[in-house]
Design an enzyme around this catalytic site. Structure first.
Site, PDB file in Angstrom:
ATOM      1  N   TYR D  57      28.354 -29.546 -39.060  1.00 34.09           N
ATOM      2  CA  TYR D  57      29.395 -29.832 -40.052  1.00 34.09           C
ATOM      3  C   TYR D  57      30.745 -29.917 -39.345  1.00 34.09           C
ATOM      4  O   TYR D  57      31.007 -29.152 -38.415  1.00 34.09           O
ATOM      5  CB  TYR D  57      29.422 -28.741 -41.123  1.00 34.09           C
ATOM      6  CG  TYR D  57      28.264 -28.817 -42.100  1.00 34.09           C
ATOM      7  CD1 TYR D  57      28.406 -29.467 -43.322  1.00 34.09           C
ATOM      8  CD2 TYR D  57      27.027 -28.262 -41.798  1.00 34.09           C
ATOM      9  CE1 TYR D  57      27.349 -29.548 -44.224  1.00 34.09           C
ATOM     10  CE2 TYR D  57      25.956 -28.339 -42.691  1.00 34.09           C
ATOM     11  CZ  TYR D  57      26.134 -28.987 -43.907  1.00 34.09           C
ATOM     12  OH  TYR D  57      25.088 -29.072 -44.795  1.00 34.09           O
ATOM     13  N   GLU D  58      31.606 -30.795 -39.834  1.00 36.09           N
ATOM     14  CA  GLU D  58      32.875 -31.036 -39.149  1.00 36.09           C
ATOM     15  C   GLU D  58      33.819 -29.836 -39.224  1.00 36.09           C
ATOM     16  O   GLU D  58      34.808 -29.773 -38.506  1.00 36.09           O
ATOM     17  CB  GLU D  58      33.568 -32.292 -39.690  1.00 36.09           C
ATOM     18  CG  GLU D  58      34.047 -32.173 -41.117  1.00 36.09           C
ATOM     19  CD  GLU D  58      34.547 -33.514 -41.684  1.00 36.09           C
ATOM     20  OE1 GLU D  58      34.283 -34.560 -41.092  1.00 36.09           O
ATOM     21  OE2 GLU D  58      35.177 -33.471 -42.744  1.00 36.09           O
ATOM     22  N   SER D  59      33.493 -28.881 -40.100  1.00 37.65           N
ATOM     23  CA  SER D  59      34.299 -27.658 -40.155  1.00 37.65           C
ATOM     24  C   SER D  59      34.103 -26.799 -38.907  1.00 37.65           C
ATOM     25  O   SER D  59      34.848 -25.840 -38.707  1.00 37.65           O
ATOM     26  CB  SER D  59      33.933 -26.852 -41.397  1.00 37.65           C
ATOM     27  OG  SER D  59      32.537 -26.585 -41.419  1.00 37.65           O
TER      28      SER D  59
END
Lengths: 258, 273, 273, 258
Positions: D57-59
């Site tokens: 996930y880009e988080s």
């Protein structure tokens, strides 16, 4: 190598150098510490007048608080006692490069009258050097980016030369204004602390001049240990001899580091 | 996903003659055992890459494995010179050694560019030094917004990077803590990677300050207890400072080095079988 | 060294009309309380910077604090649109909002460049998209070694960056864990910084995956329990997902928003005194 | 929105879409997951046939293993169950940009016949849009750098257009060869999974053609939900209806995520 004064003092000139170097560090300053003489001085400062000195090592430690002298730049004690441990790229990119460090504390194999430092090769021919030294390490960017640079180095005709064989780290280049021309944002070497005294760049020319003599050292002695025609500051002062507390702390640090 | 192999198998499969090889570990976690295995397997013509070619590369250079060194600081830290390195540079013994010399900031950024899939990195560096005169992998670049001049260095993308870490799990996820140096970048920049670890464990308990390299970012993992000695592995053993001093006496002369090579590297091969 | 202050004092001292202000926190640790304090202190003409201007900026934009937004994704995550943001862009209400639009990769690298003291960053990005047609802070740059074309974006160096963290010690060292987003870069890129924390403690016990911002890299620290709500603070409280849904009904209409502003922001000012 | 077949099936077309999207993910693949439909499908795949699917996930999470659907891209459960949590710059620079991710799994507000994605503005005038959408987020570089891209999106004439109003993320540009010309290193969108079927780029032209129909859907229905003259693959196939296990797992995931 005991410093000779009228009454023989119970300290060596190396001890005087470390203590003089420690004294110039201000409490609370952020100091990028090279191993060897700079590390000794910085740790001494933290144990004496500058308990809040922030020690930064290029191995990736911010705010190390070792209780003995680290044996190397990556001694485990530096990581274990640090406020933060970061990667090596981060040290250089996020902390050194933007000018967050007050003082870069460097050693030198060879130093010239404008405070340029050589730690690469001795001799004119890079490909076939007389002596191959370790090389740059973090020094070029420390010398470029710290707000100011203190150099601590033993003084001799061999190491204090008119012009370094190789510019590993830029001091004041070929004189006043060169740092600005090169885009270097820190002030460069503002102090060179040796076993004989302290040199500072002349405000007009940026040439290093003798501004302070350690106890028991005479001007002529320093000039003889310098490879250029060393000028003497009109405000030449005397370094105070080490206090007992300074000597005791330094010796305890070194003893614990063994 | 990383395969768990023996050290001999890992080096055998991943390191080839003529490769660009990086062994990283900044004072901490230097992959000494892997370096000696490369010597033992008699690799030749390597381009060795390392920010601080200390004892581990003095050994590889003295053993004649390298034709080129890309580095930023070559010394025996806290002791003095690397005599095998000097002998190769100054006298071409046992084989000539070409050098490509950078600063730490430049090397670190070259790995960062390599790990990032970029062809180059930008930094404030080298300005006014003599390094660009001798190192053609330092160029200038102009900021397209401000017009400022900065230094550019090309990405490092070794054929293989080798690091040492505290531990891995059986799936090959690798955990490192303490000084993490530039190891993550070195592995991510490389086409292949070998991670030697102190131990392979069932589960990686989280540790403050840890870095995790997921299994799928690593080619091979080899369990090599004490694989960093005389460097150290935080939580496992301390740095053997005396050995660094001792190395000076071994490396200083060709014959004492060759004795060491025979006794401590090549004869170990027989023992291991 | 960071000074420990109240939220009102921190915002009062560090955020000025016309400033470039970044509030960061990627889903986790969004500094909502600080955002509302900026509204309460009636700051105007701010250039707001944030990768994901979600509710926190919908509030600031709706309250008329901003004249420009630099961002890469503006929505109410998992819910839908930001109605105040849309109203400002499409209708200029309550004041016109200029936008400067990037991708996440571009924004992240702009902060990295800012934190690194570089004027720009290089990335593989934007190629073939319509973003460069409308955003003049995207340019091309040529690799001086390979000739390859890449994207360049200028550094972000906010006048002030504000983040929320789990805790700080009394000296002002700040500790964050869980998703760390781009907060370290945002603080290091800024001229001044304010960190709101869940609590100020005597000692920062090490936590796996922690990031530490040393006191001397931060300007002010303010203790603001629940300062990230409706975002979350790992180890303290969970994300209030219902509030994100609820915000849609508040932000959708100008009058419901203004009711909220009066009741939950400006009237709180009186309460606090 | 229940899919109508001869015998009314006990699943919705959205469920069919999620299940069809989950099925295309291979076990052990590294998948960069957008929130919403892609996240549902990726988590379903991990709970069914692809337990070793690596969710990124880009988080800043590598290898998240949530036991419920994350409510947002930065849901705490993604960090708590990840192999590694990293900073946002690192996600993009060290993991996405170098091409380490097999599949980028994206949604779209508007998609055109070459698989270009618009999530920025509806309408011709960027400065005065008909609808202002959230913008790019991580999508442009996900679409550029992943080895391939799967798009999951509900199909309608409004969303499937001849040419997107704004190219937020490049699919196949204006046709075959455009990605290479633009220096994009991944293969781009190789699958578009909708609530009606699956589209694939034609190998000759890179134009999206209908290659698979979900159970109970007819070609004409898909053409009516497409804003360009949709071509149909000669190898048109049928999606198998959801199995009971797939449906049960999907519903349990969604229930737990509430």
């Amino acid at each position: 190598m005991t410093a000779t004064t009228e009454a023989q003092q119970a300290y060596t000139s190396d001890e005087m150098m470390s203590i003089a170097a420690a004294r110039v560090l201000g409490n609370g300053q952020r100091c990028f510490v090279g191993i060897g003489l700079p590390s000794t001085a910085a740790n001494l400062a933290r144990r004496t007048h500058a308990p809040d000195l922030v020690l930064i090592y290029e191995s990736g430690t911010l705010g190390s608080k070792p209780d003995r002298l680290p044996a190397s730049i990556g001694d485990g004690i530096l990581a274990e006692t640090a406020d933060a441990v970061i990667s090596v790229p981060e040290v250089f990119n996020y902390w050194l490069q933007p000018g967050r460090i007050d003082v870069g504390f460097l050693g030198a194999a060879q130093l010239d009258k404008f405070g340029n430092i050589n730690t690469t090769v001795i001799g004119d021919d890079y490909a076939n050097p007389k002596v191959r030294l370790p090389g740059a390490g973090g020094a070029p960017e420390i010398a470029a980016s710290c707000r100011e640079v203190f150099v601590v180095v033993r003084q001799s005709k061999r190491s204090f030369v008119d012009k370094v064989d190789f510019v590993t780290s830029v001091g004041h280049g070929s004189g006043k204004g060169d740092r600005e021309r090169l885009g270097l944002r820190g002030a460069g070497p503002t102090l060179v602390i040796t076993d004989l005294g302290i040199l500072r760049p002349d405000p007009e020319t940026s040439e290093l001049v003798l501004s302070q003599l350690h106890e028991g050292v005479e001007v002529e002695q320093v000039r003889e240990a310098t490879g250029w025609d060393l000028k003497v500051s009109p405000q030449l002062s005397r370094t105070e001899a080490p206090t007992e507390a300074e000597l005791a702390t330094l010796r305890a640090l070194k003893e614990a580091g063994k | 996903m990383a395969e768990i192999v023996s050290l001999a198998e890992g080096v055998g499969r991943l390191v080839h003659d003529g490769d660009v090889v990086a062994l990283e570990g900044f004072t901490h976690l230097i992959p000494h055992a892997a370096g000696q295995e490369i010597i033992r397997q008699r690799r030749r013509d390597l381009t060795l890459v390392r920010m601080t070619p200390d004892i581990v590369y003095d050994q590889l250079i003295g053993a004649g494995c390298a034709r080129k060194l890309i580095f930023s600081w070559g010394g025996n830290p806290g002791v003095g010179s690397l005599h095998r390195f000097r002998d190769a540079v100054q006298n071409g013994w046992p084989v000539p050694l070409e050098i490509e010399e950078h600063s730490h900031a430049g090397m670190a950024n070259r790995y960062v560019a390599g790990a990032s899939g970029l062809p180059f990195a930008v930094l404030r560096g080298y300005s006014g030094t003599d390094l660009p005169k001798h190192t053609d992998t330092i160029k200038q670049i102009t900021c397209p917004f401000t017009g400022e001049q900065l230094a550019a260095v090309p990405a490092l993308n070794p054929d293989v990077s080798i690091i040492h870490a505290q531990r891995a799990d059986r799936a090959g996820n690798v955990q490192i803590w303490g000084l993490v140096g530039v190891q993550k970048e070195a592995v991510l920049a490389a086409k292949r990677s070998l991670v030697t670890v102190e131990e392979v464990v069932d589960e990686l308990e989280p540790v403050a300050g840890q870095t995790i390299l997921p299994s799928w970012a690593v080619t091979c993992v080899a369990e090599v207890p004490h694989g960093a000695h005389p460097s150290y592995a935080q939580g496992y053993y301390d740095r053997d400072n005396a050995y660094y001093e001792h190395w000076d006496s071994i490396g200083r002369k060709r014959d004492s080095f060759e004795d060491w090579l025979r006794a401590k590297v090549f004869d170990m091969e027989v023992t291991e079988k």
